[in-house]
Write a protein that holds these residues in place. Structure first.
Motif, short mmCIF file in Angstrom:
data_model
loop_
_atom_site.label_atom_id
_atom_site.label_comp_id
_atom_site.label_asym_id
_atom_site.label_seq_id
_atom_site.Cartn_x
_atom_site.Cartn_y
_atom_site.Cartn_z
N ALA A 159 0.81 -1.22 0.00
CA ALA A 159 0.00 0.00 0.00
C ALA A 159 0.84 1.26 0.00
CB ALA A 159 -0.95 0.01 1.20
N GLY A 160 2.02 1.18 0.59
CA GLY A 160 2.90 2.35 0.60
C GLY A 160 3.27 2.78 -0.80
N ASN A 161 3.33 1.82 -1.73
CA ASN A 161 3.62 2.17 -3.12
C ASN A 161 2.58 3.13 -3.67
OD1 ASN A 161 6.01 0.62 -4.09
ND2 ASN A 161 4.80 -1.09 -3.35
N LEU A 162 1.31 2.92 -3.28
CA LEU A 162 0.25 3.79 -3.76
C LEU A 162 0.51 5.23 -3.33
CD1 LEU A 162 -3.53 3.04 -3.79
CD2 LEU A 162 -2.72 5.27 -3.02
N VAL A 163 0.81 5.41 -2.04
CA VAL A 163 1.06 6.76 -1.53
C VAL A 163 2.34 7.33 -2.12
CG1 VAL A 163 1.50 8.14 0.53
CG2 VAL A 163 -0.16 6.28 0.61
N GLU A 164 3.40 6.53 -2.11
CA GLU A 164 4.69 7.01 -2.58
C GLU A 164 4.62 7.42 -4.05
OE1 GLU A 164 7.78 6.96 -0.98
OE2 GLU A 164 7.48 5.78 0.83
N TYR A 165 4.01 6.55 -4.87
CA TYR A 165 3.97 6.85 -6.29
C TYR A 165 2.88 7.85 -6.64
CZ TYR A 165 7.63 3.59 -7.43
OH TYR A 165 8.86 2.98 -7.52
N TYR A 166 1.84 7.94 -5.84
CA TYR A 166 0.88 9.03 -6.02
C TYR A 166 1.61 10.37 -5.86
CZ TYR A 166 -2.54 12.57 -4.74
OH TYR A 166 -3.24 13.75 -4.67
N ASP A 167 2.32 10.52 -4.74
CA ASP A 167 3.05 11.76 -4.50
C ASP A 167 4.08 12.02 -5.59
OD1 ASP A 167 1.72 12.47 -2.18
OD2 ASP A 167 3.03 11.28 -0.91
N TRP A 168 4.73 10.95 -6.02
CA TRP A 168 5.78 11.10 -7.04
C TRP A 168 5.18 11.53 -8.38
CZ3 TRP A 168 10.73 11.51 -6.21
CH2 TRP A 168 11.64 11.33 -7.24
N TYR A 169 4.06 10.92 -8.77
CA TYR A 169 3.46 11.20 -10.08
C TYR A 169 2.64 12.48 -10.10
CZ TYR A 169 4.90 6.66 -11.85
OH TYR A 169 5.63 5.59 -12.26
N VAL A 170 2.15 12.90 -8.94
CA VAL A 170 1.43 14.17 -8.89
C VAL A 170 2.30 15.29 -9.44
CG1 VAL A 170 0.82 15.97 -7.21
CG2 VAL A 170 -0.36 13.79 -7.17
N ALA A 184 0.04 14.13 1.32
CA ALA A 184 0.57 14.18 2.69
C ALA A 184 -0.38 13.49 3.66
CB ALA A 184 0.79 15.64 3.10
N ALA A 185 -1.69 13.65 3.44
CA ALA A 185 -2.69 13.05 4.34
C ALA A 185 -2.81 11.54 4.15
CB ALA A 185 -4.05 13.70 4.09
N LEU A 186 -2.61 11.04 2.93
CA LEU A 186 -2.74 9.60 2.66
C LEU A 186 -1.75 8.76 3.47
CD1 LEU A 186 -3.26 9.44 -1.22
CD2 LEU A 186 -4.85 8.65 0.54
N ALA A 187 -0.60 9.33 3.79
CA ALA A 187 0.42 8.58 4.50
C ALA A 187 -0.06 8.09 5.86
CB ALA A 187 1.67 9.45 4.68
N ILE A 188 -0.96 8.83 6.50
CA ILE A 188 -1.47 8.44 7.81
C ILE A 188 -2.21 7.10 7.72
CG2 ILE A 188 -3.03 9.08 9.68
CD1 ILE A 188 -2.49 12.00 8.98
N THR A 189 -2.99 6.92 6.65
CA THR A 189 -3.73 5.67 6.46
C THR A 189 -2.78 4.50 6.30
OG1 THR A 189 -5.50 6.90 5.38
CG2 THR A 189 -5.46 4.52 5.03
N MET A 207 7.97 10.64 2.64
CA MET A 207 7.34 11.11 1.42
C MET A 207 6.31 12.19 1.72
SD MET A 207 7.03 11.05 -1.89
CE MET A 207 7.76 9.57 -2.58
N SER A 208 5.55 12.03 2.82
CA SER A 208 4.51 13.00 3.14
C SER A 208 5.10 14.36 3.46
CB SER A 208 3.66 12.50 4.31
OG SER A 208 4.42 12.45 5.50
N VAL A 209 6.28 14.39 4.07
CA VAL A 209 6.93 15.67 4.38
C VAL A 209 7.28 16.42 3.09
CG1 VAL A 209 8.97 16.75 5.40
CG2 VAL A 209 7.83 14.88 6.59
N GLY A 210 7.82 15.69 2.11
CA GLY A 210 8.15 16.31 0.83
C GLY A 210 6.93 16.87 0.13
#
Length: 439
Positions: free
Chosen positions: A30-41, A206-211, A104-107
Motif C-alpha cells: 500500500a505504501g507504493n500507492l502513496v509514494e507513487y501518487y506523490d511522485w506522479y502528482v 501528505a494526508a494519505l500517509a497516515i492511512t 514522502m509525506s513531508v516532501g
C-alpha cells in the motif's frame, strides 16, 4: 492459565491463512500507492505549475526545467535505497516499510505550501528541488523493502501473482494522481488550476500517509527476515558487502531495470507531455487518454503475474524484449502523427502491454538473486541507480530530442535499452535464493 496469544507479527508465514496473507501483502504494498501518487502528482501537474516556478516564454523550456528537477529527484533514490536497504535488512522489512512513508509525506507538504517564483524568486525552484530530493530519498527505500517483503511472503507457486500487487498499487498511485487531475480540470478553470489548484493533490498525498502507517502497524514480518536477524547475518548488509560479494547479481539487476524503467516512464509519465507537445492534443484530452491507458496497464498486472507463474519468467521477458525492440519506434511514430484520441489510447496501451513483460517478473527476478541478509539492499540499490539514470531522465531526454528536432532518436534509444535489459536476463543464470532461504 490460558495459552498466550500469538502476536500478528510472529505468525510463521507457512501458517498464514489466505486472508492473512492477502492482508499482509496489501499492507506491504500500500505504501507504493502513496509514494507513487506523490511522485506522479508532480509529473501530472507539471503542465500547470511549471510557468509559476520557471517563468519562460517557451513552453518546452519550462517543461524541460521542471523535468530536470523531476530527474534530480531520482538521483536521491540510490542514497535512499542504500540507507533504507541496509535499515530494512538489519531492522526488518516492516520497519523499513513504515519509515519510508512518513518521509514522502513531508516532501509533499513542502511542495503544497511552496510560494511562487514571483513571491520569493529563485528560492522557489530551489525549495522545490529540496522537496523532490527528500521524496526521492523516501522512494528509493520503499521499492526494495516492498519488493523483498512481497517476494518473501508469497508462496513459491504464486510468487508472480502476489508480486504483481506491487505494480498494482504503484500504478494505482499514478491513476489516483491522474483522477485528481481530471476532477480538478472539470471543476476549476485553467487559471485557478495554475494559480492554486495544483496545490490540492500535494495536500492529499501528505494526508494519505497516515492511512498507510495505520495499515502497516500490524504487518507480519517475514520468516527470512526474522531468521536473518536471529543469526546475525543481517549485520553483513552494506554497500561494500553487496558489490564485493554479489557484483554480477547487482549488475544484472541494474541492466534488467534500465530498459524496463525507461519503457515504463516513457509510456506512462512522458506520453502525457508527448500528446500535448508533439501530437497536439489539449491538456485535458491528453490526461484522459493517459489515465485510460494506465488503468488498462494496472488491470494487466495480476494476469501477467499469473502467466509468469505458469509459463516462467523468461517467456515474459522474451515478450518484452522482442516487442520493445520491434514496435517502440513505429508506436511512437504513429502516436506523433495521430489526431484520434482512440488511436492514441490503443498505441499507448500497446506499448504498456509490451512493458508488462518486464513488470510481471521484475520483483521476483531481482529478489531471487540475493540471500535474505542482503536482499533488500541488493534489490533496492542497483534498481535505484538504474532508475535514476534511465527512468528519471526519460522526460528530460525526450524533451531534449524534441528541442533539437530529432524526436525519433528518443524512440531508438528506448528500443536499444529494452533489448539490453531483455538479453541480460535471458542469457544469465538466475538461481533462486528465495527458495534456499525458506524456513
Amino acid at each position: 492459565m490460558g495459552s498466550q496469544q500469538q502476536s500478528p507479527s510472529s505468525i510463521p508465514n507457512a501458517h498464514l491463512t489466505f486472508g492473512q496473507r492477502i492482508k499482509s501483502i496489501v499492507g506491504g504494498s500500500a505504501g507504493n500507492l502513496v509514494e507513487y501518487y506523490d511522485w506522479y502528482v508532480y509529473s501530472a501537474f507539471t503542465l500547470y505549475f511549471a510557468p509559476i516556478f520557471f517563468p519562460q516564454s517557451n513552453s518546452t523550456i519550462q517543461l524541460l526545467q521542471a523535468a530536470v528537477i523531476f530527474a534530480l529527484g531520482f538521483f536521491m533514490r540510490p542514497l535512499g535505497a542504500w540507507i533504507m536497504g541496509v535499515y530494512s535488512d538489519r531492522k526488518g522489512r516492516k520497519a523499513g516499510l513504515t519509515l519510508s512513508v512518513g518521509m514522502m509525506s513531508v516532501g509533499s507538504l513542502m511542495i503544497a505550501l511552496l510560494p511562487t517564483y514571483n513571491s520569493i524568486g529563485i528560492a522557489a525552484p530551489i525549495i522545490l528541488l529540496v522537496a523532490r530530493l527528500l521524496q526521492g530519498l523516501s522512494l528509493g527505500g520503499e521499492y526494495g523493502a516492498s519488493a523483498t517483503y512481497l517476494s518473501e511472503l508469497a508462496t513459491p507457486k504464486n510468487r508472480g501473482f502476489y508480486a504483481s500487487f506491487q505494480y498494482i498499487t504503484l500504478i494505482s498511485g499514478q491513476l489516483l494522481a491522474l483522477a485528481v487531475l481530471l476532477v480538478l480540470q472539470a471543476t476549476l478553470s485553467h487559471d485557478e488550476l495554475q494559480q492554486w489548484g495544483w496545490r490540492i493533490p500535494f495536500f492529499i498525498g501528505a494526508a494519505l500517509a497516515i492511512t498507510v502507517l495505520w495499515l502497516r502497524r500490524n504487518l507480519i514480518e517475514t520468516d527470512q527476515s526474522i531468521a536473518s536477524q536471529k543469526s546475525g547475518a543481517n549485520k553483513k548488509s552494506s554497500a561494500f558487502a553487496l558489490f564485493k560479494e554479489y557484483p554480477l547479481e547487482a549488475l544484472k539487476v541494474f541492466l534488467l531495470t534500465a530498459g524496463g524503467t525507461l519503457s515504463f516512464y516513457a509510456y506512462t509519465t512522458y506520453t502525457q507531455k508527448f500528446l500535448v507537445n508533439t501530437s497536439g492534443f489539449s491538456k485535458e484530452t491528453a490526461t484522459e487518454i493517459n489515465a485510460c491507458a494506465v488503468l488498462f496497464f494496472m488491470l494487466l498486472q495480476p494476469i501477467a503475474g499469473h502467466l509468469s507463474d505458469r509459463f516462467g519468467k523468461k517467456v515474459m521477458i522474451w515478450f518484452f524484449g522482442i516487442g520493445g525492440v520491434l514496435f517502440t519506434y513505429p508506436l511512437f511514430t504513429m502516436l506523433s502523427g495521430t489526431t484520434s484520441a482512440m488511436t492514441a489510447f490503443f498505441l499507448i496501451a500497446a506499448g504498456l502491454l509490451i512493458t508488462t513483460g518486464y513488470t510481471s517478473i521484475n520483483v521476483i527476478a531481482k529478489s531471487e538473486m540475493f540471500p535474505a541478509h542482503i536482499r533488500s539492499l541488493g534489490v533496492a540499490l542497483p534498481y535505484a541507480l538504474a532508475t535514476s539514470i534511465f527512468g528519471g531522465t526519460t522526460e528530460a531526454i525526450g524533451l531534449l530530442f524534441k528541442n533539437y528536432n530529432f524526436e525519433s532518436g528518443f524512440y531508438i534509444y528506448i528500443s536499444v535499452m529494452i533489448g539490453i535489459s531483455a538479453l541480460t536476463y535471458i542469457l544469465a543464470k538466475n538461481p533462486s535464493e528465495l527458495d534456499k532461504d525458506r524456513v
